[in-house]
Design a protein around this motif. Sequence first.
Motif, mmCIF file in Angstrom:
data_model
loop_
_atom_site.group_PDB
_atom_site.id
_atom_site.type_symbol
_atom_site.label_atom_id
_atom_site.label_comp_id
_atom_site.label_asym_id
_atom_site.label_seq_id
_atom_site.Cartn_x
_atom_site.Cartn_y
_atom_site.Cartn_z
ATOM 1 N N GLU A 40 -1.524 -0.892 -8.348
ATOM 2 C CA GLU A 40 -1.802 -1.415 -7.007
ATOM 3 C C GLU A 40 -1.117 -2.765 -6.792
ATOM 4 O O GLU A 40 -0.594 -3.037 -5.705
ATOM 5 C CB GLU A 40 -3.308 -1.552 -6.783
ATOM 6 C CG GLU A 40 -4.030 -0.243 -6.632
ATOM 7 C CD GLU A 40 -3.594 0.519 -5.389
ATOM 8 O OE1 GLU A 40 -3.381 -0.099 -4.335
ATOM 9 O OE2 GLU A 40 -3.463 1.751 -5.480
ATOM 10 N N ARG B 245 2.570 -2.111 -6.283
ATOM 11 C CA ARG B 245 2.772 -1.532 -4.950
ATOM 12 C C ARG B 245 2.688 -2.616 -3.870
ATOM 13 O O ARG B 245 3.504 -2.642 -2.944
ATOM 14 C CB ARG B 245 1.720 -0.444 -4.696
ATOM 15 C CG ARG B 245 1.959 0.354 -3.442
ATOM 16 C CD ARG B 245 0.986 1.520 -3.295
ATOM 17 N NE ARG B 245 1.193 2.500 -4.357
ATOM 18 C CZ ARG B 245 0.250 2.928 -5.183
ATOM 19 N NH1 ARG B 245 -0.976 2.507 -5.078
ATOM 20 N NH2 ARG B 245 0.523 3.820 -6.119
ATOM 21 N N THR B 246 1.741 -3.526 -4.018
ATOM 22 C CA THR B 246 1.584 -4.614 -3.060
ATOM 23 C C THR B 246 2.789 -5.554 -3.093
ATOM 24 O O THR B 246 3.292 -5.963 -2.047
ATOM 25 C CB THR B 246 0.293 -5.397 -3.334
ATOM 26 O OG1 THR B 246 -0.808 -4.506 -3.266
ATOM 27 C CG2 THR B 246 0.105 -6.528 -2.345
ATOM 28 N N PHE C 272 5.865 -4.818 -4.009
ATOM 29 C CA PHE C 272 6.994 -4.116 -3.393
ATOM 30 C C PHE C 272 6.865 -4.073 -1.872
ATOM 31 O O PHE C 272 7.838 -4.258 -1.157
ATOM 32 C CB PHE C 272 7.135 -2.706 -3.945
ATOM 33 C CG PHE C 272 7.661 -2.644 -5.343
ATOM 34 C CD1 PHE C 272 8.692 -3.480 -5.750
ATOM 35 C CD2 PHE C 272 7.138 -1.755 -6.261
ATOM 36 C CE1 PHE C 272 9.186 -3.435 -7.044
ATOM 37 C CE2 PHE C 272 7.618 -1.708 -7.567
ATOM 38 C CZ PHE C 272 8.650 -2.550 -7.955
ATOM 39 N N LYS C 273 5.665 -3.835 -1.394
ATOM 40 C CA LYS C 273 5.441 -3.772 0.062
ATOM 41 C C LYS C 273 5.716 -5.123 0.719
ATOM 42 O O LYS C 273 6.381 -5.203 1.742
ATOM 43 C CB LYS C 273 4.012 -3.323 0.357
ATOM 44 C CG LYS C 273 3.743 -3.132 1.839
ATOM 45 C CD LYS C 273 2.300 -2.757 2.101
ATOM 46 C CE LYS C 273 2.094 -1.287 1.773
ATOM 47 N NZ LYS C 273 0.740 -0.828 2.118
ATOM 48 N N VAL C 274 5.190 -6.207 0.094
ATOM 49 C CA VAL C 274 5.372 -7.534 0.661
ATOM 50 C C VAL C 274 6.837 -7.964 0.622
ATOM 51 O O VAL C 274 7.341 -8.594 1.560
ATOM 52 C CB VAL C 274 4.484 -8.571 -0.095
ATOM 53 C CG1 VAL C 274 4.849 -9.997 0.258
ATOM 54 C CG2 VAL C 274 3.026 -8.302 0.202
ATOM 55 N N SER C 275 7.542 -7.577 -0.432
ATOM 56 C CA SER C 275 8.951 -7.970 -0.557
ATOM 57 C C SER C 275 9.885 -7.057 0.228
ATOM 58 O O SER C 275 11.087 -7.286 0.275
ATOM 59 C CB SER C 275 9.356 -7.992 -2.029
ATOM 60 O OG SER C 275 9.282 -6.690 -2.591
ATOM 61 N N GLY C 276 9.342 -6.003 0.831
ATOM 62 C CA GLY C 276 10.164 -5.110 1.632
ATOM 63 C C GLY C 276 10.926 -4.068 0.833
ATOM 64 O O GLY C 276 11.838 -3.426 1.348
ATOM 65 N N GLN D 36 9.605 -1.342 -0.518
ATOM 66 C CA GLN D 36 8.975 -0.014 -0.482
ATOM 67 C C GLN D 36 9.226 0.673 0.815
ATOM 68 O O GLN D 36 9.277 0.194 1.864
ATOM 69 C CB GLN D 36 7.472 -0.124 -0.727
ATOM 70 C CG GLN D 36 6.802 1.202 -0.781
ATOM 71 C CD GLN D 36 5.310 1.060 -1.014
ATOM 72 O OE1 GLN D 36 4.730 0.008 -0.830
ATOM 73 N NE2 GLN D 36 4.697 2.143 -1.429
#
Length: 186
Positions: free
Chosen positions: A174, A177-178, A180-184, A186
Motif C-alpha cells: 500500500e 502504491r501510494t 507511485f500514485k503521488v509521484s505520477g 501509476q
Amino acid sequence: MGRRITRSATGSRAGHSGPPGLLAHDIHWGSERRSAIGVASLLGTALFVLDAGAGRLDVTRGALWTGLAVLVFVILLPPRVSTRPGLLSARGLLVERSVRTDSLASVRWSDGVAQRMVLRDTEGGRVEIDPAVLVRNPAMWRRLDTDTRTSVRRGTLLCGETALRQLAGRIERETARTVFKVSGLQ
C-alpha cells in the motif's frame, strides 16, 4: 493530511501504567464516525418521511424508527484504535479493550466476513481490530511493529509471526502504491 499524535504520560489499562511516549490515533476515525451518523440519520429521516407521507406515523412507529436508526449507528460505528509504547487500545461505544503489545502472546486472523486481527497478551488482554486501521495509519503500524519485535525478543509471542509478516507485506504494498500514485508513476 498529517498524523494526529500527542504526548502521553500513562497507559490506559486499569491498574497498569504504560511508559511515557507518543500516542497515535486512527486519523480516519472521525470521518468514519460522521459517516455512521449520516447513514443512521438518513435512514431515520427517510423512514419518518415515508411513514408520515403514508399517514401512519404515530408515537410507537416513531420510537421504532428512532430505535432502528440508533441500532444502525451502533453497528456502523467502528472502535477507536490508538497506540502508545507498549499498549494498543480499541474503544467501542461502551467498552475499551487493551493489550500490552510489548508482551503479546498471539496474533491471528479471525474467521468471518470482515477480516479482523486478534491480538492477545500474556496478561489475558484481547483486542480485535480491522487491519486496515494499521494500513492507513503508519505511525500506529510502526509502534505496533516495534513492540511486537520486543515480544519476539522476550519469547512471549508464541503464535502470530506469520500474520504480522502478512500485514507488513500488505502495508509495504500500500505504501509503494501510494508513493507511485503521488509521484505520477501509476
